[in-house]
Design a protein around this motif. Structure first.
Motif, mmCIF file in Angstrom:
data_model
loop_
_atom_site.group_PDB
_atom_site.id
_atom_site.type_symbol
_atom_site.label_atom_id
_atom_site.label_comp_id
_atom_site.label_asym_id
_atom_site.label_seq_id
_atom_site.Cartn_x
_atom_site.Cartn_y
_atom_site.Cartn_z
ATOM 1 N N MET A 100 44.487 41.800 44.822
ATOM 2 C CA MET A 100 43.608 42.848 44.367
ATOM 3 C C MET A 100 44.355 43.669 43.314
ATOM 4 N N SER A 101 43.677 44.028 42.280
ATOM 5 C CA SER A 101 44.302 44.784 41.201
ATOM 6 C C SER A 101 44.565 46.236 41.618
ATOM 7 N N CYS A 147 39.369 52.051 45.853
ATOM 8 C CA CYS A 147 39.123 51.996 47.303
ATOM 9 C C CYS A 147 39.685 53.229 48.008
ATOM 10 N N ILE A 148 40.891 53.639 47.625
ATOM 11 C CA ILE A 148 41.510 54.802 48.259
ATOM 12 C C ILE A 148 40.739 56.076 47.914
ATOM 13 N N ILE A 149 40.376 56.230 46.676
ATOM 14 C CA ILE A 149 39.588 57.403 46.263
ATOM 15 C C ILE A 149 38.251 57.428 47.003
ATOM 16 N N LEU A 178 49.499 48.078 52.419
ATOM 17 C CA LEU A 178 49.286 46.821 51.723
ATOM 18 C C LEU A 178 50.570 46.023 51.672
ATOM 19 N N THR A 179 50.409 44.715 51.506
ATOM 20 C CA THR A 179 51.542 43.805 51.365
ATOM 21 C C THR A 179 51.548 43.290 49.941
ATOM 22 N N LEU A 194 54.422 43.684 40.515
ATOM 23 C CA LEU A 194 53.616 44.532 39.630
ATOM 24 C C LEU A 194 53.848 46.026 39.840
ATOM 25 N N LEU A 195 54.749 46.371 40.735
ATOM 26 C CA LEU A 195 54.983 47.790 41.002
ATOM 27 C C LEU A 195 55.665 48.452 39.810
#
Length: 156
Positions: free
Chosen positions: A1-2, A9-11, A26-27, A32-33
């Motif tokens: 998931m991007s 989703c969090i918002i 999340l795993t 990409l971090l």
């Protein structure tokens, strides 16, 4: 998931459950971090579980990027250190690790990697690789004993 979809989703969850505490987790392989993403995760108490198998040799032997077959360790390790150096409280409280150990590998390489990161054992989930359908065989008692000894050493 991007990242953008995770953020949405969090918002959305925060708006929907204004009066409830929601835990986010999340795993990721960690590739990409970046500071923007980690800042958002830190602000929203998102727990992240980074999959890394220890040393450069172990990681690059077993985990390669699928799109081009290149090694993954350097990028992921750099991102882990970016979090550790720039977000030390977040790193200590919200970052954990998932590692796979192969029967033909030395668990001390895995142990040494996390010891050098100063990561406590309660933040590392080590599992033997699933050998279903392969020639890999485990002596379960030896593996468990080796893991236990390494974990005890890490806590010292």
């Amino acid at each position: 998931m991007s990242y953008e979809n995770i953020k949405k989703c969090i918002i959305y969850a925060k708006a929907l459950f204004k009066l409830k505490a929601v835990n986010y987790s999340l795993t990721t392989n960690g590739s990409l971090l970046n500071k923007e993403i980690v800042t958002f995760f830190e602000q929203n108490n998102v727990s992240i579980h980074i999959s890394i198998d220890g040393s450069k040799r172990l990681q690059d032997k077993h985990r390669r990027f699928i799109h081009n077959g290149s090694a993954t360790f350097d990028l992921i390790n750099d991102n882990i250190n970016m979090i550790r150096n720039n977000f030390p409280d977040y790193f200590q409280n919200y970052v954990s690790f998932i590692s796979v150990i192969y029967p033909d590998e030395d668990i001390n390489e895995l142990y040494d990697y996390f010891k050098n990161l100063e990561v406590t054992t309660d933040r590392v989930n080590v599992r033997p690789v699933n050998s279903f359908g392969t020639d890999l065989k485990y002596d379960e008692k030896v593996l468990i004993s080796s893991l236990k000894n390494s974990i005890d050493d890490l806590d010292d």
